[in-house]
Enzyme design. Sequence first.
Site, PDB file in Angstrom:
ATOM      1  N   TYR A  18      20.392   0.443  -0.558  1.00  0.00           N
ATOM      2  CA  TYR A  18      20.922   1.337   0.542  1.00  0.00           C
ATOM      3  C   TYR A  18      22.307   1.109   0.436  1.00  0.00           C
ATOM      4  O   TYR A  18      22.853   0.665   1.527  1.00  0.00           O
ATOM      5  CB  TYR A  18      20.373   0.437   1.960  1.00  0.00           C
ATOM      6  CG  TYR A  18      18.920   0.354   1.862  1.00  0.00           C
ATOM      7  CD1 TYR A  18      18.085   1.477   2.043  1.00  0.00           C
ATOM      8  CD2 TYR A  18      18.267  -0.741   1.558  1.00  0.00           C
ATOM      9  CE1 TYR A  18      16.716   1.631   2.006  1.00  0.00           C
ATOM     10  CE2 TYR A  18      16.862  -0.962   1.722  1.00  0.00           C
ATOM     11  CZ  TYR A  18      16.055   0.144   2.002  1.00  0.00           C
ATOM     12  OH  TYR A  18      14.821   0.083   1.754  1.00  0.00           O
ATOM     13  N   TYR A 146       8.133  -0.121   9.326  1.00  0.00           N
ATOM     14  CA  TYR A 146       8.538  -0.014   8.024  1.00  0.00           C
ATOM     15  C   TYR A 146       7.545  -0.257   6.814  1.00  0.00           C
ATOM     16  O   TYR A 146       6.831  -1.012   6.993  1.00  0.00           O
ATOM     17  CB  TYR A 146       9.732  -0.932   7.691  1.00  0.00           C
ATOM     18  CG  TYR A 146      10.266  -0.867   6.194  1.00  0.00           C
ATOM     19  CD1 TYR A 146      10.929   0.229   5.858  1.00  0.00           C
ATOM     20  CD2 TYR A 146       9.772  -1.671   5.137  1.00  0.00           C
ATOM     21  CE1 TYR A 146      11.380   0.610   4.492  1.00  0.00           C
ATOM     22  CE2 TYR A 146      10.186  -1.569   3.696  1.00  0.00           C
ATOM     23  CZ  TYR A 146      10.919  -0.474   3.681  1.00  0.00           C
ATOM     24  OH  TYR A 146      11.555  -0.040   2.225  1.00  0.00           O
ATOM     25  N   ASP A 247      -0.675  -3.174   7.088  1.00  0.00           N
ATOM     26  CA  ASP A 247       0.652  -3.412   5.794  1.00  0.00           C
ATOM     27  C   ASP A 247       0.832  -4.742   6.253  1.00  0.00           C
ATOM     28  O   ASP A 247       1.637  -5.163   7.018  1.00  0.00           O
ATOM     29  CB  ASP A 247       1.538  -2.427   6.179  1.00  0.00           C
ATOM     30  CG  ASP A 247       2.520  -2.617   5.052  1.00  0.00           C
ATOM     31  OD1 ASP A 247       2.759  -3.583   4.612  1.00  0.00           O
ATOM     32  OD2 ASP A 247       3.552  -1.578   5.035  1.00  0.00           O
ATOM     33  N   LYS A 276       5.140  -8.438  -1.648  1.00  0.00           N
ATOM     34  CA  LYS A 276       6.277  -9.533  -1.634  1.00  0.00           C
ATOM     35  C   LYS A 276       5.706 -10.648  -2.004  1.00  0.00           C
ATOM     36  O   LYS A 276       6.086 -10.915  -3.265  1.00  0.00           O
ATOM     37  CB  LYS A 276       6.711  -9.436  -0.048  1.00  0.00           C
ATOM     38  CG  LYS A 276       7.407  -8.023   0.075  1.00  0.00           C
ATOM     39  CD  LYS A 276       8.090  -7.904   1.173  1.00  0.00           C
ATOM     40  CE  LYS A 276       9.291  -6.945   1.389  1.00  0.00           C
ATOM     41  NZ  LYS A 276       9.233  -5.878   1.902  1.00  0.00           N
TER      42      LYS A 276
HETATM   43  C1  LIG Z   1       8.851  -4.300   1.812  1.00  0.00           C
HETATM   44  C2  LIG Z   1       7.849  -3.786   2.512  1.00  0.00           C
HETATM   45  C3  LIG Z   1       7.090  -2.552   1.866  1.00  0.00           C
HETATM   46  C4  LIG Z   1       7.629  -1.989   0.596  1.00  0.00           C
HETATM   47  O1  LIG Z   1       7.549  -2.904  -0.292  1.00  0.00           O
HETATM   48  P1  LIG Z   1       8.421  -2.830  -1.743  1.00  0.00           P
HETATM   49  O2  LIG Z   1       7.749  -3.479  -2.791  1.00  0.00           O
HETATM   50  O3  LIG Z   1       9.901  -2.856  -1.469  1.00  0.00           O
HETATM   51  O4  LIG Z   1       8.088  -1.086  -2.331  1.00  0.00           O
HETATM   52  C5  LIG Z   1       6.150  -2.004   2.622  1.00  0.00           C
HETATM   53  N1  LIG Z   1       5.770  -2.728   3.770  1.00  0.00           N
HETATM   54  C6  LIG Z   1       6.366  -3.647   4.413  1.00  0.00           C
HETATM   55  C7  LIG Z   1       5.820  -4.225   5.729  1.00  0.00           C
HETATM   56  C8  LIG Z   1       7.489  -4.165   3.644  1.00  0.00           C
HETATM   57  O5  LIG Z   1       8.072  -5.198   4.273  1.00  0.00           O
END
Ligand SMILES: *Cc1c(COP(=O)(O)O)cnc(C)c1O
Length: 428
Positions: A18, A146, A247, A276
Amino acid sequence: MTNQTLIDADRSLLWHPYASMVDPPPVFPVVCARGVRLTLADGRELIDGMASWWCAIHGYNHPVLNAAVGAQLEDMAHVMFGGLTHEPAVRLAQKLVDITPRDLQTVFFADSGSVSVEVAIKMAIQYWAAKGRPGKQKLLTIRQGYHGDTFGAMAVCDPVTGMHSLFRDVLPEHYFADTPGIRFGEEWDDDDIESLKALAESRHDEIAAVILEPVVQGAGGMWFYSPAYLDRVRQICDEFDLLLVFDEIATGFGRTGKLFACEHTRISPDIMCLGKALTGGYMTMAATLTTARVADTISAEGKGVFMHGPTFMANPLACAVALASIDLLEQTGWEQRVAEIQAQLQDELARCRELDNVVDVRVLGAIGVVEVDRPVDMHVVPRRFVDQGVWIRPFGRLIYIMPPYIIDANDLTRLTSAMYHVVVKLSH
Ligand SMILES: *Cc1c(COP(=O)(O)O)cnc(C)c1O
């Protein structure tokens, strides 16, 4: 390279997340990272408050994780996953199925969180297509979410703070309910679900799934909401034939005080994304888990195959280090440690509440957030943290930390006092 040559070359060559290539905010060269400390090229040591964006839960350069990568490297770094398989993938899949909610039975390995979200969206759409309902292709989500930066994921990020205006004509349009208003720990009130329920009721013929980050909305706002919301979402999904996608890319592996945030409730999603901290911050890897019902439906009917297959799917190095990271987590009493971090954050960040420019202070698990009244200047504030010997990277109006779980009490105090002093300075 000298420190300055490196910074100059970086400026002319490299995009950062970004960021602009013209007059970008400062970057700080790192030469090594050990435990909770990052060593900069100029010799300074920083206490890490970010765990490299939620990932490095065991800290850096961990001997057990290093050994896992080394041992796997002796056998193979990578082989394609089309038509081949290997023990690290099978063992990791078994482990993930064992530790996630019981209904989740199959695993798709992806190469990043965003891709695992794309995979989840495809699974939901293919599921309904296989059930003879190809009209169900939209998603229902909540504002301030997000889910990543690829197109499918972007389309379910917050429509205002996300990238919707920039990519309007290429992003699919989905449905957005209000952000849950009732905070974690507050008493539940059914009004909070009305917005999502109304959309489900009127649009369920078009909607394949509800997707959201359970309990903690991460990069979209660092907001902690009532788990009771998730119970209601599950009921609504069952009532209106919608799949439920969680997610847990940020919340997974203990960060909120439970191994997965969905354990703050008793319900289970139909699809779950992990990423992550999956590899303890060593390599990029993510996973999309789903139920036998979804997997069997996609497989048995229609085309009968799931249409995704990344080149680096189930990379053995990543699988090996992920397995070692989960084993380490299980052996190190993380639950106790995260609870202690939570208590210390609550205690030490409380004084920020008294500052005029502070709008809110919130803590959940090993996450501490101070929300100030205006966006932070990224050309100025990160350097102030570095000058205080800590690595904390704010965004927007949010100054927050999610340190490695191995951080000790003294280092954590250094983080919270740096937050306090930087916020004080912002008020002048
Ligand atoms: C970081 C994140 C993503 C995206 O993961 P990347 O490995 O950066 O593509 C998707 N959802 C959530 C909740 C996140 O924190």
